[in-house]
Design a protein around this motif. Structure first.
Motif, mmCIF file in Angstrom:
data_model
loop_
_atom_site.group_PDB
_atom_site.id
_atom_site.type_symbol
_atom_site.label_atom_id
_atom_site.label_comp_id
_atom_site.label_asym_id
_atom_site.label_seq_id
_atom_site.Cartn_x
_atom_site.Cartn_y
_atom_site.Cartn_z
ATOM 1 N N ASN A 60 59.685 17.035 -76.289
ATOM 2 C CA ASN A 60 59.043 16.430 -75.126
ATOM 3 C C ASN A 60 57.543 16.690 -75.163
ATOM 4 O OD1 ASN A 60 57.998 15.997 -72.440
ATOM 5 N ND2 ASN A 60 60.112 15.985 -71.704
ATOM 6 N N ALA A 61 56.756 15.618 -75.157
ATOM 7 C CA ALA A 61 55.298 15.731 -75.109
ATOM 8 C C ALA A 61 54.814 15.185 -73.774
ATOM 9 C CB ALA A 61 54.654 14.960 -76.259
ATOM 10 N N GLY A 62 54.147 16.034 -72.989
ATOM 11 C CA GLY A 62 53.798 15.665 -71.627
ATOM 12 C C GLY A 62 52.514 14.874 -71.467
ATOM 13 N N SER A 63 51.657 14.876 -72.480
ATOM 14 C CA SER A 63 50.378 14.194 -72.376
ATOM 15 C C SER A 63 50.556 12.675 -72.321
ATOM 16 C CB SER A 63 49.488 14.544 -73.573
ATOM 17 O OG SER A 63 48.319 13.760 -73.573
ATOM 18 N N LYS A 64 49.643 12.013 -71.603
ATOM 19 C CA LYS A 64 49.659 10.559 -71.535
ATOM 20 C C LYS A 64 48.761 9.929 -72.601
ATOM 21 C CE LYS A 64 50.765 10.439 -66.601
ATOM 22 N NZ LYS A 64 50.374 9.958 -65.258
ATOM 23 N N LYS A 65 48.257 10.745 -73.508
ATOM 24 C CA LYS A 65 47.391 10.239 -74.558
ATOM 25 C C LYS A 65 48.190 9.501 -75.632
ATOM 26 C CE LYS A 65 44.115 14.090 -74.106
ATOM 27 N NZ LYS A 65 43.484 15.230 -74.820
ATOM 28 N N ALA A 66 47.488 8.672 -76.403
ATOM 29 C CA ALA A 66 48.096 8.055 -77.574
ATOM 30 C C ALA A 66 48.469 9.145 -78.570
ATOM 31 C CB ALA A 66 47.123 7.069 -78.214
ATOM 32 N N ASN A 67 49.577 8.964 -79.255
ATOM 33 C CA ASN A 67 50.052 9.936 -80.243
ATOM 34 C C ASN A 67 50.249 11.325 -79.647
ATOM 35 O OD1 ASN A 67 49.862 7.844 -82.066
ATOM 36 N ND2 ASN A 67 47.966 8.566 -82.995
ATOM 37 N N ALA A 68 50.710 11.386 -78.409
ATOM 38 C CA ALA A 68 51.030 12.678 -77.792
ATOM 39 C C ALA A 68 52.113 13.390 -78.591
ATOM 40 C CB ALA A 68 51.481 12.477 -76.348
ATOM 41 N N LEU A 69 53.022 12.601 -79.155
ATOM 42 C CA LEU A 69 54.066 13.141 -80.033
ATOM 43 C C LEU A 69 53.871 12.502 -81.402
ATOM 44 C CD1 LEU A 69 57.865 13.420 -79.124
ATOM 45 C CD2 LEU A 69 56.975 13.325 -81.435
ATOM 46 N N ARG A 70 53.656 13.342 -82.415
ATOM 47 C CA ARG A 70 53.350 12.822 -83.752
ATOM 48 C C ARG A 70 54.166 13.563 -84.804
ATOM 49 N NH1 ARG A 70 49.385 9.655 -85.814
ATOM 50 N NH2 ARG A 70 48.755 9.976 -87.974
ATOM 51 N N ILE A 71 54.883 12.808 -85.623
ATOM 52 C CA ILE A 71 55.670 13.380 -86.718
ATOM 53 C C ILE A 71 55.160 12.789 -88.013
ATOM 54 C CG2 ILE A 71 57.958 13.657 -87.734
ATOM 55 C CD1 ILE A 71 59.121 13.430 -84.915
ATOM 56 N N THR A 72 54.625 13.647 -88.879
ATOM 57 C CA THR A 72 54.057 13.193 -90.145
ATOM 58 C C THR A 72 54.833 13.712 -91.353
ATOM 59 O OG1 THR A 72 52.515 15.063 -90.204
ATOM 60 C CG2 THR A 72 51.755 13.050 -89.131
ATOM 61 N N GLY A 73 55.770 14.620 -91.126
ATOM 62 C CA GLY A 73 56.550 15.190 -92.214
ATOM 63 C C GLY A 73 57.629 16.103 -91.678
ATOM 64 N N GLY A 74 58.338 16.737 -92.601
ATOM 65 C CA GLY A 74 59.409 17.643 -92.213
ATOM 66 C C GLY A 74 60.764 16.965 -92.178
ATOM 67 N N VAL A 75 61.789 17.788 -92.015
ATOM 68 C CA VAL A 75 63.170 17.314 -91.866
ATOM 69 C C VAL A 75 63.610 17.683 -90.462
ATOM 70 C CG1 VAL A 75 65.539 17.493 -92.715
ATOM 71 C CG2 VAL A 75 63.625 17.622 -94.322
ATOM 72 N N VAL A 76 63.867 16.673 -89.642
ATOM 73 C CA VAL A 76 64.131 16.885 -88.224
ATOM 74 C C VAL A 76 65.508 16.332 -87.866
ATOM 75 C CG1 VAL A 76 63.347 16.457 -85.867
ATOM 76 C CG2 VAL A 76 61.665 16.699 -87.718
ATOM 77 N N SER A 77 66.370 17.202 -87.356
ATOM 78 C CA SER A 77 67.698 16.798 -86.902
ATOM 79 C C SER A 77 67.822 17.157 -85.434
ATOM 80 C CB SER A 77 68.771 17.520 -87.724
ATOM 81 O OG SER A 77 70.066 17.247 -87.211
ATOM 82 N N ILE A 78 68.180 16.167 -84.590
ATOM 83 C CA ILE A 78 68.263 16.392 -83.150
ATOM 84 C C ILE A 78 69.558 15.817 -82.600
ATOM 85 C CG2 ILE A 78 67.225 15.926 -80.895
ATOM 86 C CD1 ILE A 78 64.533 15.653 -82.283
ATOM 87 N N PHE A 79 70.259 16.651 -81.821
ATOM 88 C CA PHE A 79 71.396 16.194 -81.007
ATOM 89 C C PHE A 79 71.026 16.484 -79.567
ATOM 90 C CE2 PHE A 79 75.124 16.779 -78.465
ATOM 91 C CZ PHE A 79 76.014 15.819 -78.898
#
Length: 208
Positions: A60-79
């Motif tokens: 959860n990213a609370g900012s109202k800015k552009a790209n508040a949440l940014r994923i550029t790499g990594g292995v991400v698993s979410i349930f």
């Protein structure tokens, strides 16, 4: 906080990793079972292996800015029982390997939830969800993606297969929970191209 390496497991009744400012994950292995996984004003993931189980939102990213949440790499698993990825501003995925599942049934939650622009320029996204409201990536994305609502829910263990116009397999994954919505993108998918999505005995023609 900035997470650069190491191995950590967090069991929490609230947020596993919280900041009033920026949350940054650059490496390491993070395993979480919590109310929410990562929460900050902004969240950036550029590396590492993240396995998040959340009663509410995975990230959860609370900012109202552009790209508040940014994923550029990594292995991400979410349930998640809520949104897998939630941004009050914009969201950008430019790389990484994302496997997402949202069990949300209410109309306010889903795989992706953004109040701003949803941009996809790279990476792999293999996602499935229940009957919550589902958002796809926006028209400014340079990498194609497909979002499809199935006619009926299918059981866990049913393969999702995406093929291109020549019949070549583009992507395949098998959700571990029942699902009725899928979101798929892999490198090489082009916006505007037609693909065929096969899920059990359901066959859907989709445009990226």
């Amino acid at each position: 906080p900035r997470w650069r390496g190491g191995v950590i497991t967090v069991l929490a009744g609230d947020d596993a990793l919280h900041a009033d400012g920026a949350v940054t994950v650059q490496g390491g292995a993070l395993t979480v079972d919590a109310h929410e996984g990562l929460e900050g004003e902004t969240v950036a993931v550029s590396g590492g292996v993240l396995s998040l189980v959340a009663d509410d939102d995975g990230v959860n990213a609370g900012s109202k800015k552009a790209n508040a949440l940014r994923i550029t790499g990594g292995v991400v698993s979410i349930f998640s029982q809520g949104d897998c990825l939630d941004a009050n501003g914009g969201m950008a995925v430019t790389g990484g390997e994302l496997t997402l599942y949202s069990a949300a049934q209410n109309p306010e939650d889903g795989i992706l939830d953004s109040k701003g622009e949803l941009v996809l320029t790279g990476g792999t996204v293999l996602a499935a969800g229940a009957a919550g409201t589902q958002m796809g990536f926006g028209e400014t994305s340079s990498q194609g993606s497909v979002l499809a609502a199935l006619e009926q829910e299918v059981p866990a263990g049913t393969a999702v297969v995406l093929t291109d116009e020549s019949g070549a397999e583009v992507a395949r994954f098998t959700p571990e929970e029942a699902f009725s919505v899928v979101l798929v993108s892999v490198p090489g998918m082009a916006p505007g191209k037609t693909y065929t999505l096969t899920v059990g005995d359901q066959v859907v023609t989709v445009t990226a």
